[in-house]
Design a protein around this motif. Structure first.
Motif, mmCIF file in Angstrom:
data_model
loop_
_atom_site.group_PDB
_atom_site.id
_atom_site.type_symbol
_atom_site.label_atom_id
_atom_site.label_comp_id
_atom_site.label_asym_id
_atom_site.label_seq_id
_atom_site.Cartn_x
_atom_site.Cartn_y
_atom_site.Cartn_z
ATOM 1 N N LEU A 25 0.922 -1.285 0.125
ATOM 2 C CA LEU A 25 -0.192 0.011 -0.083
ATOM 3 C C LEU A 25 0.901 1.165 -0.088
ATOM 4 O O LEU A 25 1.714 1.353 0.892
ATOM 5 C CB LEU A 25 -1.060 0.155 1.162
ATOM 6 N N TRP A 26 0.639 2.074 -1.126
ATOM 7 C CA TRP A 26 1.540 3.168 -1.074
ATOM 8 C C TRP A 26 0.733 4.532 -1.244
ATOM 9 O O TRP A 26 1.427 5.561 -0.979
ATOM 10 C CB TRP A 26 2.394 3.059 -2.409
ATOM 11 N N LEU A 27 -0.447 4.656 -1.445
ATOM 12 C CA LEU A 27 -1.264 5.954 -1.668
ATOM 13 C C LEU A 27 -2.592 5.377 -0.732
ATOM 14 O O LEU A 27 -3.342 4.526 -1.182
ATOM 15 C CB LEU A 27 -1.491 6.284 -3.001
ATOM 16 N N LEU A 28 -2.831 6.424 0.233
ATOM 17 C CA LEU A 28 -3.822 6.268 1.033
ATOM 18 C C LEU A 28 -4.820 7.454 1.092
ATOM 19 O O LEU A 28 -4.239 8.548 1.562
ATOM 20 C CB LEU A 28 -3.615 5.703 2.577
ATOM 21 N N HIS A 29 -6.010 7.458 0.513
ATOM 22 C CA HIS A 29 -6.593 8.583 0.126
ATOM 23 C C HIS A 29 -8.225 8.455 0.501
ATOM 24 O O HIS A 29 -8.549 7.394 0.358
ATOM 25 C CB HIS A 29 -6.364 9.389 -1.025
ATOM 26 N N GLY A 30 -8.879 9.839 0.470
ATOM 27 C CA GLY A 30 -10.467 9.607 0.709
ATOM 28 C C GLY A 30 -10.887 10.912 1.370
ATOM 29 O O GLY A 30 -10.229 11.954 1.247
ATOM 30 N N SER A 31 -12.050 10.798 1.756
ATOM 31 C CA SER A 31 -12.727 12.024 2.248
ATOM 32 C C SER A 31 -13.856 11.672 3.187
ATOM 33 O O SER A 31 -14.283 10.630 3.195
ATOM 34 C CB SER A 31 -13.263 12.889 1.090
ATOM 35 N N TYR A 32 -14.369 12.832 4.306
ATOM 36 C CA TYR A 32 -15.461 12.290 5.073
ATOM 37 C C TYR A 32 -16.150 13.736 4.679
ATOM 38 O O TYR A 32 -15.706 14.836 5.338
ATOM 39 C CB TYR A 32 -15.103 12.226 6.248
ATOM 40 N N LEU A 33 -17.569 13.762 4.292
ATOM 41 C CA LEU A 33 -18.297 14.879 3.674
ATOM 42 C C LEU A 33 -19.670 14.801 4.496
ATOM 43 O O LEU A 33 -20.162 13.844 4.444
ATOM 44 C CB LEU A 33 -18.343 15.123 2.348
ATOM 45 N N THR A 35 1.997 7.716 1.264
ATOM 46 C CA THR A 35 1.614 9.082 1.370
ATOM 47 C C THR A 35 0.055 8.987 1.465
ATOM 48 O O THR A 35 -0.538 8.158 0.758
ATOM 49 C CB THR A 35 2.200 10.093 0.362
ATOM 50 N N GLY A 36 -0.531 10.091 1.665
ATOM 51 C CA GLY A 36 -1.937 10.079 1.586
ATOM 52 C C GLY A 36 -2.695 11.390 1.766
ATOM 53 O O GLY A 36 -1.903 12.711 2.143
ATOM 54 N N SER A 37 -3.834 11.484 1.746
ATOM 55 C CA SER A 37 -4.730 12.836 1.909
ATOM 56 C C SER A 37 -6.179 12.484 2.187
ATOM 57 O O SER A 37 -6.625 11.487 2.056
ATOM 58 C CB SER A 37 -4.358 13.694 0.689
ATOM 59 N N VAL A 38 -6.650 13.434 3.010
ATOM 60 C CA VAL A 38 -7.975 13.255 3.295
ATOM 61 C C VAL A 38 -8.666 14.605 3.378
ATOM 62 O O VAL A 38 -8.115 15.763 3.909
ATOM 63 C CB VAL A 38 -8.168 12.591 4.714
ATOM 64 N N VAL A 39 -9.869 14.930 2.653
ATOM 65 C CA VAL A 39 -10.497 16.090 2.754
ATOM 66 C C VAL A 39 -11.813 16.111 3.660
ATOM 67 O O VAL A 39 -12.486 14.854 3.474
ATOM 68 C CB VAL A 39 -11.137 16.422 1.345
ATOM 69 N N VAL A 40 -12.063 16.587 4.604
ATOM 70 C CA VAL A 40 -13.065 16.665 5.413
ATOM 71 C C VAL A 40 -14.096 17.932 5.557
ATOM 72 O O VAL A 40 -13.544 19.147 5.452
ATOM 73 C CB VAL A 40 -12.456 16.646 7.079
ATOM 74 N N SER A 41 -15.408 17.666 5.558
ATOM 75 C CA SER A 41 -16.099 18.950 5.290
ATOM 76 C C SER A 41 -17.473 18.729 6.010
ATOM 77 O O SER A 41 -18.103 17.391 6.043
ATOM 78 C CB SER A 41 -16.377 19.218 3.974
ATOM 79 N N GLN A 42 -18.189 19.568 6.804
ATOM 80 C CA GLN A 42 -19.560 19.484 7.286
ATOM 81 C C GLN A 42 -20.393 20.475 6.547
ATOM 82 O O GLN A 42 -21.638 20.383 7.126
ATOM 83 C CB GLN A 42 -19.485 19.722 8.874
ATOM 84 N N VAL A 43 -20.114 21.024 5.365
ATOM 85 C CA VAL A 43 -20.776 21.788 4.786
ATOM 86 C C VAL A 43 -21.087 21.337 3.228
ATOM 87 O O VAL A 43 -21.213 22.498 2.565
ATOM 88 C CB VAL A 43 -20.422 23.351 5.065
ATOM 89 N N THR A 44 -20.758 20.352 2.825
ATOM 90 C CA THR A 44 -20.718 20.024 1.515
ATOM 91 C C THR A 44 -22.192 19.525 1.317
ATOM 92 O O THR A 44 -22.721 18.420 1.488
ATOM 93 C CB THR A 44 -19.826 18.691 1.279
ATOM 94 N N PRO A 45 -23.189 20.512 0.304
ATOM 95 C CA PRO A 45 -24.326 20.065 0.179
ATOM 96 C C PRO A 45 -24.659 18.601 -0.603
ATOM 97 O O PRO A 45 -23.799 18.394 -1.407
ATOM 98 C CB PRO A 45 -24.848 21.360 -0.811
#
Length: 377
Positions: A146-154, A238-248
């Motif tokens: 595993l080399w790229l770990l990414h996602g979001s919580y919206l 490496t990785g990334s995550v985008v978090v938002s509580q205001v995504t319609p």
């Protein structure tokens, strides 16, 4: 310890109701409920079917007919109630954040260890059958490295400047809202499934509505609506995550893709009945049923045949069932403890520090004793 575990719930809101359903599903009984006032406790006890309404949270913790204390009150009360419950010899389920400071979270984790108490923080996304399947596939090496770990919580529950509740108030919810409330869920899930740990990160936080007022309507909100995080792990990913509580339109979309050299694994909490397994030759959607999952760990949490989706409450029920199994002396795999709550507190503090400084921040891998000055998060 009673043959049937007896529970008390502190908190009369949405999460209190979720916990009450899970207590019954786990074969427990609800002895008492406590709220901000005796009136709110009486209303909640009637609605949730509790045997009693407690005069106060302290009264509930001290009751002889409560074996397990469930803390679902505003964030800044967690440390006080959890410490009292541990001192009373109770098992404790504390909603995240475990505490609004790293120091308090470390103290609670240390107290739990010294008391030998069963403690848990509801990182319940661990309990989806598809998530357990993904974890088992990683453990047996199916995705390769595993080399790229990414996602979001919206989410979109705050996607209006007029919407407010106690969580937007730093004095009651803590200095981080979006990441401290939901970002920690994604990070916990990533570390749980992959076995990799974030070693350093850089973060940016932002507000969609600078004009939003706090729940008392007295001052502008100071906590973030969203966050973007880049990170590195102890195994070189490496990785990334985008978090938002205001995504319609996004009600509760926790999504990840964990990309390996041989396969990618993806999960979407708004469509929880499948695990996507991607390969260069073909991609497969594995149905999350007890008759279709391929690993023992996945099937253990699948209560229904494929085509009958299990959701958030089902996962919460499975979580509480494992907590109660631990109280009875067993050791269920993957139960999140106060040590995991401390880990979330450390990551949250790192997010705050990075957003303020604009630079990379290291995240400790070991749970060293708290020896820093009190830092609110």
């Amino acid at each position: 310890m009673a043959a049937v575990l007896r529970s008390g719930i502190i908190g009369t809101g949405f999460m209190g109701e979720v916990h009450a359903h899970a207590v019954r599903a786990a074969g427990g009984t609800l002895s008492a409920v406590a709220g901000r006032t005796t009136q709110s406790a009486e209303r909640a006890a009637a609605m949730l079917g509790a045997a009693h309404s407690a005069a106060s949270p302290e009264d509930l913790i001290d009751r002889d007919d409560v074996d397990v204390v469930h803390i679902c009150s505003p964030n800044t009360t967690h440390a006080e109630y959890a410490e009292r419950a541990l001192a009373a010899g109770k098992a404790v389920v504390c909603e995240k954040p475990l505490a609004t400071s790293v120091e308090d979270a470390a103290q609670l984790a240390d107290l739990a260890h010294r008391h030998g108490s069963v403690t848990s923080v509801p990182f319940v996304y661990r309990f989806y059958p598809a998530v357990r399947e993904a974890r088992s596939l990683v453990r047996r090496g199916d995705p390769g490295r595993l080399w790229l770990l990414h996602g979001s919580y919206l989410q979109d529950w705050l996607a209006s400047p007029q919407t407010t509740n106690w969580r937007v108030d730093p004095a009651r919810g803590g200095a981080s809202r979006a990441f401290g409330d939901i970002g920690v869920h994604w990070c916990d899930l990533m570390e749980f499934v992959t076995g990799q740990r974030i070693t350093r990160l850089v973060a940016s936080t932002s507000q969609a509505f600078a004009e939003r007022l706090g729940d008392r309507g007295s001052s502008p909100v100071a906590t973030e609506d969203g966050a973007t995080v880049l990170f590195e792990t102890d195994q070189g990913a490496t990785g990334s995550v985008v978090v938002s509580q205001v995504t319609p339109g996004r009600k509760n979309r926790l999504w990840f893709s964990f990309d390996g050299t041989d396969a990618s694994l993806s999960f979407d909490q708004e469509q929880p009945d499948t695990l996507w397994v991607g390969r260069t030759a073909a991609s497969t959607r594995v149905a999350a049923g007890r008759d279709t999952l391929t690993t023992e760990a996945g099937r253990r949490y699948a209560r229904l045949p494929a085509g009958h989706p299990q959701g958030y409450q089902d996962s919460f029920n499975a979580f509480v069932a494992d907590v109660y199994d631990a109280v009875r002396g067993n050791a269920p795999d993957g139960l999140p403890t106060f040590a995991d709550g401390l880990r979330a507190a450390r990551l949250t503090q790192a997010i705050i520090t990075s957003a303020q400084s604009g630079g990379w921040v290291a995240t400790p891998l070991q749970d060293e004793p708290a020896r820093r000055a009190h830092t609110t998060i």
